[in-house]
Design a protein around this motif. Structure first.
Motif, short mmCIF file in Angstrom:
data_model
loop_
_atom_site.label_atom_id
_atom_site.label_comp_id
_atom_site.label_asym_id
_atom_site.label_seq_id
_atom_site.Cartn_x
_atom_site.Cartn_y
_atom_site.Cartn_z
N PHE A 26 0.80 -1.22 0.00
CA PHE A 26 0.00 0.00 0.00
C PHE A 26 0.83 1.28 0.00
N LEU A 27 2.08 1.18 0.38
CA LEU A 27 2.99 2.33 0.35
C LEU A 27 4.24 1.93 -0.41
N PRO A 28 4.14 1.76 -1.73
CA PRO A 28 5.27 1.23 -2.51
C PRO A 28 6.54 2.05 -2.40
N ARG A 29 6.42 3.34 -2.11
CA ARG A 29 7.64 4.15 -1.99
C ARG A 29 8.43 3.79 -0.74
N LEU A 30 7.81 3.04 0.20
CA LEU A 30 8.53 2.59 1.39
C LEU A 30 9.16 1.21 1.20
N ARG A 31 9.00 0.62 0.03
CA ARG A 31 9.67 -0.65 -0.21
C ARG A 31 11.17 -0.43 -0.13
N GLY A 32 11.83 -1.29 0.58
CA GLY A 32 13.26 -1.11 0.80
C GLY A 32 13.57 -0.22 1.98
N GLU A 33 12.54 0.33 2.63
CA GLU A 33 12.74 1.22 3.78
C GLU A 33 12.32 0.57 5.09
N VAL A 34 11.77 -0.65 5.02
CA VAL A 34 11.26 -1.34 6.21
C VAL A 34 12.09 -2.59 6.45
N VAL A 35 12.63 -2.74 7.66
CA VAL A 35 13.39 -3.93 8.01
C VAL A 35 12.67 -4.68 9.12
N LEU A 36 12.81 -5.99 9.11
CA LEU A 36 12.21 -6.86 10.12
C LEU A 36 13.32 -7.39 11.01
N ASP A 37 13.25 -7.11 12.30
CA ASP A 37 14.26 -7.63 13.23
C ASP A 37 13.90 -9.06 13.58
N ASP A 38 14.44 -9.98 12.80
CA ASP A 38 14.11 -11.40 12.93
C ASP A 38 14.94 -12.13 13.97
N ARG A 39 15.66 -11.41 14.80
CA ARG A 39 16.48 -12.05 15.84
C ARG A 39 15.58 -12.42 17.03
N THR A 40 14.63 -13.29 16.76
CA THR A 40 13.60 -13.59 17.76
C THR A 40 14.11 -14.44 18.91
N GLN A 41 15.37 -14.84 18.87
CA GLN A 41 15.95 -15.50 20.05
C GLN A 41 16.22 -14.48 21.15
N MET A 42 16.19 -13.18 20.80
CA MET A 42 16.39 -12.10 21.76
C MET A 42 15.05 -11.56 22.22
N THR A 43 15.02 -11.00 23.42
CA THR A 43 13.79 -10.42 23.93
C THR A 43 13.43 -9.17 23.15
N ILE A 44 12.14 -8.81 23.21
CA ILE A 44 11.70 -7.55 22.60
C ILE A 44 12.48 -6.38 23.19
N GLY A 45 12.71 -6.41 24.52
CA GLY A 45 13.39 -5.31 25.18
C GLY A 45 14.78 -5.06 24.62
N LYS A 46 15.55 -6.13 24.40
CA LYS A 46 16.91 -5.97 23.88
C LYS A 46 16.89 -5.45 22.45
N ARG A 47 15.98 -5.99 21.65
CA ARG A 47 15.91 -5.53 20.26
C ARG A 47 15.38 -4.10 20.17
N LEU A 48 14.49 -3.76 21.09
CA LEU A 48 13.97 -2.40 21.13
C LEU A 48 15.09 -1.42 21.48
N LYS A 49 15.95 -1.83 22.39
CA LYS A 49 17.09 -0.97 22.76
C LYS A 49 18.04 -0.82 21.58
N ASP A 50 18.29 -1.91 20.85
CA ASP A 50 19.15 -1.82 19.66
C ASP A 50 18.54 -0.88 18.62
N ALA A 51 17.24 -1.02 18.40
CA ALA A 51 16.57 -0.18 17.41
C ALA A 51 16.66 1.29 17.79
#
Length: 483
Positions: free
Chosen positions: A408-433
């Motif tokens: 729905f927002l094709p201009r954002l293609r390539g601008e969105v990343v998925l943090d797939d390191r799901t072995q880590m807690t949300i809290g740690k990945r949130l801090k990294d982000a």
């Protein structure tokens, strides 16, 4: 920076915060965005941009003074950029620019191209290997001295690696013997690597020996026309920095070894700045201390104002050159009387990699990078739940969400990343982000499994947290400006 000085820096500038402030938005009852039908292979339809696969060797948890990062950490931007895997030291004053930095730099280049071409600039690319004969003709070979990286070819001819290209571009224009006044003003620019043998490179990308710069050169029919061009470029610089949300101020400056009779710097106020700038509290006057007597306190423009000294990082520099180079290299044109006349010149620089580092220096916290939103490497980071947690089922929604944004927002293609390191807690990945500075972080948790799914959205520039439906999130991301 002292409070009084901070107020003076702000004087004369409009607030730029509106482009960054986002008010809480809720689903307004507008037509729902169509759902992407679920797939039996949702986990395999996921985005190509996975955090685990990005080449960004980071040390985000080595944040203390005893960090084992290579090289001396002389300023905040250098430390943050190395911790985040944005740059890596090579030789003194030279760095690897890693993929995220290259993405940011390419965006900045696109913004610069837009502003330069809007005033008639034409982009070209000139050799980095410059003949010593040209520099000796302009008498800058000895003037620049040890600042030049000098070398000989196998035939014994002398060259330098170009720190700037006045001689080269003027020679190029001089070779066009049919140049007419109708073709002027001529504005030629490039964005390329430059080389200067700094005696003490420091502050990461703020003062290096190899760096990227935008350098533009103008050729005009008269001094009056050349000064109009000069003002036009200065206006383009002001618009550029406003778009980036950087509160730069234009100050009178010394012409140095570039030469000419008029010069201005664009200074970004910062405590680590190596330039000292005097600013009047009563009028628009501002100047580098190099242009005034060191003990002067009264304003030379309005006479009543008091000059206050502060520090700044030079991110741009403009020069009115007159005929300094065009006379020497015979860069002429045919005037209205069809007779040869010498062009009037100007030159204009922007430190591309310096702007990146300076923006991080002034906008970031001690522990987290904050980008100008327009040039952030990626705009959105989506965080699925930890594997094995109660909300694990929402991982499918996270992947679907990324797919939906791209649909729905094709201009954002390539601008969105998925943090797939799901072995880590949300809290740690949130801090990294947070430390990496994605403008928007979307947490997909238990609320995404409810009958009316909600997503936690964090706007890094404002620190605001919102809980939005998918439609509300798409509406929000639809406002993001992309270059």
């Amino acid at each position: 920076m002292e409070p009084a000085v901070r107020q003076i820096w702000k004087k004369g500038f409009h607030s730029l915060h509106r482009s960054f402030i986002l008010h809480k938005r809720h689903h307004s009852g507008r037509a729902e965005h169509a759902d992407i039908p679920p797939s039996n292979h949702c986990r395999h339809v996921g985005p190509a941009l996975l955090v685990s696969r990005l080449y960004q060797p980071s040390n985000l948890r080595d944040l203390g003074p005893d960090s084992r990062l290579p090289g001396e950490m002389s300023c905040k931007s250098q430390r943050l950029m190395q911790q985040a895997g944005l740059i890596h030291p090579s030789n003194p004053g030279c760095y690897y620019y890693l993929p995220a930095t290259v993405r940011s730099m390419e965006k900045l280049v696109r913004v610069i191209d837009q502003e330069m071409q809007a005033i008639g600039g034409q982009k070209l690319d000139m050799p980095s290997l410059c003949s010593a004969d040209l520099w000796k003709t302009s008498e800058r070979w000895d003037l620049m001295g040890k600042e030049l990286f000098c070398l000989k070819d196998r035939h014994g001819a002398d060259y330098c690696l170009g720190p700037t290209h006045e001689e080269v571009v003027t020679t190029l224009v001089a070779h066009q013997t049919t140049l007419s006044y109708r073709q002027l003003p001529l504005l030629l620019y490039q964005i390329t690597r430059k080389f200067r043998d700094e005696p003490k490179p420091k502050f990461g990308l703020l003062r290096g020996r190899e760096f990227y710069m935008k350098d533009m050169y103008s050729f005009d029919v008269s001094e009056e026309a050349a000064r109009e061009t000069y003002d036009s470029v200065c206006g383009a610089y002001a618009r550029l920095f406003a778009r980036l949300g950087l509160r730069c101020v234009q100050v009178q400056a010394d012409t140095g070894n570039i030469g000419g009779t008029l010069s201005h710097e664009f200074q970004l106020p910062a405590d680590i700045g190596e330039d000292r700038v005097l600013v009047c509290g009563s009028c628009s006057f501002a100047a580098n201390t190099e242009t005034l007597s060191p003990d002067r306190t009264n304003c030379p423009q309005c006479s009543t104002g008091t000059l206050v000294e502060s520090k700044g990082i030079e991110v741009g520099h403009t020069f009115y050159l007159g005929r300094k180079y065009s006379q020497i290299f015979k860069a002429t044109f045919s005037n209205h009387q069809n007779k040869p006349a010498v062009t009037e010149m100007g030159c204009y620089g922007l430190g591309v990699t310096r702007i990146l580092a300076a923006a991080i220096e002034v906008m970031s916290t001690e522990e987290a990078i904050r980008w100008p939103g327009l040039i952030a490497p990626y705009q959105v980071c989506v965080l699925p739940p930890k594997k094995g947690s109660k909300a694990d089922e929402a991982a499918v929604q996270a992947e679907q969400l990324v797919h939906t944004v791209g649909q729905f927002l094709p201009r954002l293609r390539g601008e969105v990343v998925l943090d797939d390191r799901t072995q880590m807690t949300i809290g740690k990945r949130l801090k990294d982000a947070g430390r990496l500075g994605y403008p928007y972080v979307v947490v997909v948790g238990q609320a995404a499994l409810e009958e009316m799914p909600k997503f936690e959205v964090i706007c890094q520039q404002t620190g605001e947290t919102m809980f939005l439906s998918k439609d509300g999130l798409l509406d929000l991301l639809g406002t993001v400006e992309i270059v």
